[in-house]
Design an enzyme around this catalytic site. Structure first.
Site, PDB file in Angstrom:
ATOM      1  N   ASP A  42       0.852  -1.186   0.000  1.00 37.95           N
ATOM      2  CA  ASP A  42       0.000   0.000   0.000  1.00 37.95           C
ATOM      3  C   ASP A  42       0.895   1.245   0.000  1.00 37.95           C
ATOM      4  OD1 ASP A  42      -2.183   1.613   0.207  1.00 37.95           O
ATOM      5  OD2 ASP A  42      -2.795   0.974   2.202  1.00 37.95           O
ATOM      6  N   ASP A  43       0.848   2.026  -1.066  1.00 43.60           N
ATOM      7  CA  ASP A  43       1.602   3.296  -1.128  1.00 43.60           C
ATOM      8  C   ASP A  43       3.114   3.142  -1.289  1.00 43.60           C
ATOM      9  OD1 ASP A  43      -0.863   4.453  -0.624  1.00 43.60           O
ATOM     10  OD2 ASP A  43      -0.149   5.833   0.906  1.00 43.60           O
ATOM     11  N   CYS A  82      -5.733   4.449  -3.792  1.00 44.32           N
ATOM     12  CA  CYS A  82      -6.124   3.064  -3.464  1.00 44.32           C
ATOM     13  C   CYS A  82      -7.396   2.553  -4.123  1.00 44.32           C
ATOM     14  CB  CYS A  82      -6.318   2.917  -1.965  1.00 44.32           C
ATOM     15  SG  CYS A  82      -4.913   3.436  -1.011  1.00 44.32           S
ATOM     16  N   LYS A 141      -5.826  -5.488   3.395  1.00 47.07           N
ATOM     17  CA  LYS A 141      -6.697  -4.344   3.103  1.00 47.07           C
ATOM     18  C   LYS A 141      -7.663  -4.596   1.950  1.00 47.07           C
ATOM     19  CE  LYS A 141      -6.153   0.310   1.218  1.00 47.07           C
ATOM     20  NZ  LYS A 141      -5.531   1.617   1.487  1.00 47.07           N
ATOM     21  N   HIS A 143     -10.852  -1.935   1.176  1.00 45.32           N
ATOM     22  CA  HIS A 143     -11.123  -0.547   0.764  1.00 45.32           C
ATOM     23  C   HIS A 143     -11.944  -0.430  -0.518  1.00 45.32           C
ATOM     24  CE1 HIS A 143      -9.444   3.853   1.094  1.00 45.32           C
ATOM     25  NE2 HIS A 143     -10.741   3.763   1.285  1.00 45.32           N
ATOM     26  N   HIS A 297       1.639   2.149   4.276  1.00 48.15           N
ATOM     27  CA  HIS A 297       0.782   3.331   4.442  1.00 48.15           C
ATOM     28  C   HIS A 297       0.999   3.889   5.851  1.00 48.15           C
ATOM     29  CE1 HIS A 297      -2.891   5.744   4.407  1.00 48.15           C
ATOM     30  NE2 HIS A 297      -3.112   5.388   3.155  1.00 48.15           N
ATOM     31  N   ASP A 349      -0.044  -0.644  -4.981  1.00 48.99           N
ATOM     32  CA  ASP A 349      -1.281  -0.164  -5.607  1.00 48.99           C
ATOM     33  C   ASP A 349      -1.103   1.132  -6.404  1.00 48.99           C
ATOM     34  OD1 ASP A 349      -0.955   1.305  -3.258  1.00 48.99           O
ATOM     35  OD2 ASP A 349      -3.036   1.092  -2.588  1.00 48.99           O
ATOM     36  N   HIS A 350      -0.058   1.907  -6.048  1.00 52.25           N
ATOM     37  CA  HIS A 350       0.266   3.141  -6.788  1.00 52.25           C
ATOM     38  C   HIS A 350       1.556   3.683  -6.214  1.00 52.25           C
ATOM     39  CE1 HIS A 350      -1.202   5.032  -3.195  1.00 52.25           C
ATOM     40  NE2 HIS A 350      -2.322   4.354  -3.321  1.00 52.25           N
ATOM     41  N   LYS A 374       1.867   9.667  -5.486  1.00 53.26           N
ATOM     42  CA  LYS A 374       0.485   9.296  -5.157  1.00 53.26           C
ATOM     43  C   LYS A 374      -0.473  10.456  -5.409  1.00 53.26           C
ATOM     44  CE  LYS A 374      -2.426   7.901  -1.248  1.00 53.26           C
ATOM     45  NZ  LYS A 374      -2.455   7.424   0.142  1.00 53.26           N
TER      46      LYS A 374
END
Ligand SMILES: *[C@@H]1O[C@H](CO)[C@@H](O)[C@H](O)[C@H]1NC(C)=O
Ligand SMILES: *[C@@H]1O[C@H](CO)[C@@H](O)[C@H](O)[C@H]1NC(C)=O
Ligand SMILES: *[C@@H]1O[C@H](CO)[C@@H](O)[C@H](O)[C@H]1NC(C)=O
Ligand SMILES: *[C@@H]1O[C@H](CO)[C@@H](O)[C@H](O)[C@H]1NC(C)=O
Length: 585
Positions: A42-43, A82, A141, A143, A297, A349-350, A374
């Protein structure tokens, strides 16, 4: 579409050649269906890991995955935040197609108690593989929404999108989960409380002045009473808000809440335990396990043993902690004798969040040589992420592929490897990567890729095969803050529309093959092909837009506001407090 229908046959042939030494390998491909282990950070920034050029952060486990497998250097997320990126990943479609975007500022699903989420009509790869007799699990996660009409209908729950097993956070990590200064919600609530207090003070002052000067003639008692009620309302709504923010940091096992709010010191070990037990339970396969890390994250929950160990502060510690988790999961695979029968994939994810900063400390990721991060749909730093595939004995070890590929490609790739069919009743945007990974073809299916920010098309990329050039055309870019800073400091993330962006006419053009950092825009004077390229890309955008059909935007206002009756709560709302971890298993 034809290409895709044929790719399964094509894959059979390729696998036959590769598996030729194995008896009956050619006839029964179901015997070669791999387990699938998908790992998503994540991130995480592309510049945060060793095998993508970071020589001061230690990520030996991810680096080994790349050594033993195929590394993609131009692996692109369909969105820079996300919710939409994950929706695209799971469905193989641009998030606009499933409505998992907004048209005005809500970048992700805002609360656990909103009615928006991945629509029922969408088909995830998990759903298809489940129908092909895979056991499917999601750990970590989600989301992508939870409820539609009541606090427990779970219409958007992972178990309603093809997963047999879920353990993790239905919502998302936030700085607020640990009362961090990097705050997604609490800071906003505090501003509202301040405003509330100021309005009250002003009202009381005005009244008091009015009375003292004899201009207003109301008795004191009602004034005092209404002031007290107003103070009470301000305070109650503020504390309820804070409780809800905290209540959104909860863990679920299948349909039940197990921890609310979460107890972070044990989250990592619980996730690892869950992944190990899933793999062990399902070792007879085939299985699909999607481990969707809460790392990296904010608030950067980090295991004790990784704290203070990296050269890059808490953020670096957290990246190294996640790499250790990757190692633990791969060790379990190995111990169970599943390494050669499992396709492993690693991605983020990014891009890394440049704005996650406090003072001089950076709490977000590093995007290497790429511009932006991001939240920015067009600039490379927001969307170019790591992409590694490993399947020993089938995929070549140590291959590096520079072709443009997308996270949306995972959908057709795993669907076809699992013996399923890509849905034919809708447009999908991914391409089966297997031929490219095997080295049987040199080009990916992507001649063009669209780069969205919410529902707005910010840029597009063209792989011009005739000159071997990757062009990038920007129609819209965010205004950095301060100007030229490369990010929108103090603003959370850069906006996608409105006064915070610039529309370019003519568009801004880069030759990404030469200028991957997007530092030297080309002009009609410096680039003889300028108009030709811009026109060709505009035509591709038009063709793409003709394939879009209107859908209800799940992240727009009404779908994305907090609704008390949707609040998941394991106790009496708003006191959502429980720890049922020990009573499970
Ligand atoms: C490695 O990652 C850290 C943490 O994100 C970053 O500060 C550093 O600049 C990176 N180093 C290189 C050489 O990319
Ligand atoms: C979740 O539900 C599935 C299907 O009923 C079951 O196999 C799995 O064990 C459950 N997971 C947990 C942790 O209870
Ligand atoms: C797994 O595959 C690798 C690479 O082909 C091979 O060297 C190794 O012997 C295989 N291991 C097992 C247990 O089959
Ligand atoms: C773009 O840059 C690459 C790498 O420098 C170069 O080989 C290619 O010719 C350039 N494309 C055009 C059309 O100039």
């Amino acid at each position: 579409m034809l290409d895709r229908e044929h790719s399964w046959n094509w894959l059979s042939v390729a696998l036959c050649i590769l598996l030729a030494l194995k008896p009956s390998g050619c006839k029964d491909l179901s015997g070669s269906r791999p387990n699938i282990l998908l790992l998503m950070a994540d991130d995480l920034g592309i510049g945060d890991i060793g095998c993508y050029g970071n020589n001061t952060i230690r990520t030996p486990n991810i680096d080994r995955l790349a050594e033993d497998g195929v590394k993609l250097t131009q692996h692109i997320a369909a969105a820079p935040v996300c919710t939409p990126s994950r929706a695209a990943f799971l469905t193989g479609r641009y998030p606009l197609r499933s409505g998992m975007v907004s048209s005005g500022g809500n970048r992700v699903l805002q609360w656990a108690a909103v009615s928006g989420g991945l629509p029922k009509s969408e088909t995830t790869f998990a759903k298809i593989l489940k129908d092909e007799d895979y056991t499917t699990g999601l750990i970590g996660k989600w989301h992508l929404g939870l409820n539609c009409e009541s606090s427990s209908d779970h219409c958007h729950h992972p178990l309603n999108h093809g997963f047999d097993h879920f353990y993790g956070m239905p919502f998302s990590m936030m700085g607020d989960c640990l009362y961090w200064d990097i705050s997604e919600k609490r800071a906003g609530l505090e501003r509202k409380l301040n405003l509330c207090a100021q309005i009250l003070a002003l009202a009381i002052l005005t009244l008091a002045t009015g009375k003292l000067t004899g201009l207003v003639s109301v008795p004191w008692m009602p004034v005092v009473w209404s002031a007290m009620v107003a103070v009470l309302l301000c305070t109650i709504s503020h504390f309820t808000g804070t409780l809800i923010v905290h209540a959104d940091c909860f863990l679920m096992r299948n349909h039940s809440i197990t921890e609310q709010p979460m107890l972070f010191q044990r989250t990592t070990s619980l996730i690892l335990k869950e992944a190990a037990s899933f793999i062990k339970r399902n070792k007879r396969g085939p299985f699909l396990l999607f481990v969707s890390f809460l790392h990296v994250h904010v608030p950067l929950i980090t295991t004790e043993k990784s704290l203070g160990k990296s050269l890059h502060g808490l953020y670096g510690d957290n990246v190294e902690d996640m790499d250790w988790m990757v190692g633990q999961i791969l060790d379990t695979l190995n111990e169970e004798g599943l390494t050669n029968s499992t396709l492993v994939y690693f991605t983020s994810d990014h891009g890394g969040s440049l704005e996650s900063q406090l003072g001089n400390h950076q709490y977000g990721g590093w995007n290497g040589i790429y511009k932006g991060g991001k939240g920015m749909g067009g600039w490379e730093g927001g969307i170019r992420v790591p992409g590694i595939f490993r399947w020993p004995g089938v995929l070549p070890a140590g291959r590096v592929i520079d072709e443009p590929t997308s996270l949306m490609d995972v959908f057709p790739t795993v669907v076809q490897l699992g013996g399923g069919q890509v849905p034919q009743d809708r447009v999908t945007d991914g391409w089966d990567l297997t031929p490219l990974l095997l080295g049987a073809t040199i080009h990916s299916g992507h001649e063009f890729l669209m780069h969205y920010c919410e529902g707005f098309l910010h840029a597009a990329r063209w792989h011009q095969r005739s000159t071997g050039t990757i062009w990038k055309v920007h129609f819209v870019t965010p205004k950095f803050h301060p100007e030229g800073a490369g990010a929108c400091y103090g603003r959370g993330v850069c906006p996608c529309s409105g006064a915070g962006v610039v529309h370019h006419d003519p568009p801004v053009l880069f030759n990404l093959s030469r200028d991957p950092s997007e530092a030297h825009p080309l002009t009609p004077a410096t680039e003889p092909l300028f108009h030709q390229v811009v026109e060709r890309v505009a035509q591709a955008v038009e063709e793409h837009q003709r394939t879009l059909t209107p859908s209800s935007l799940q992240l727009d206002a009404l779908n994305n506001i907090w609704r008390p009756w949707l609040q998941p709560c394991c106790d009496v709302f708003p006191l959502c407090w429980c720890d049922r971890e020990d009573h499970q298993q």
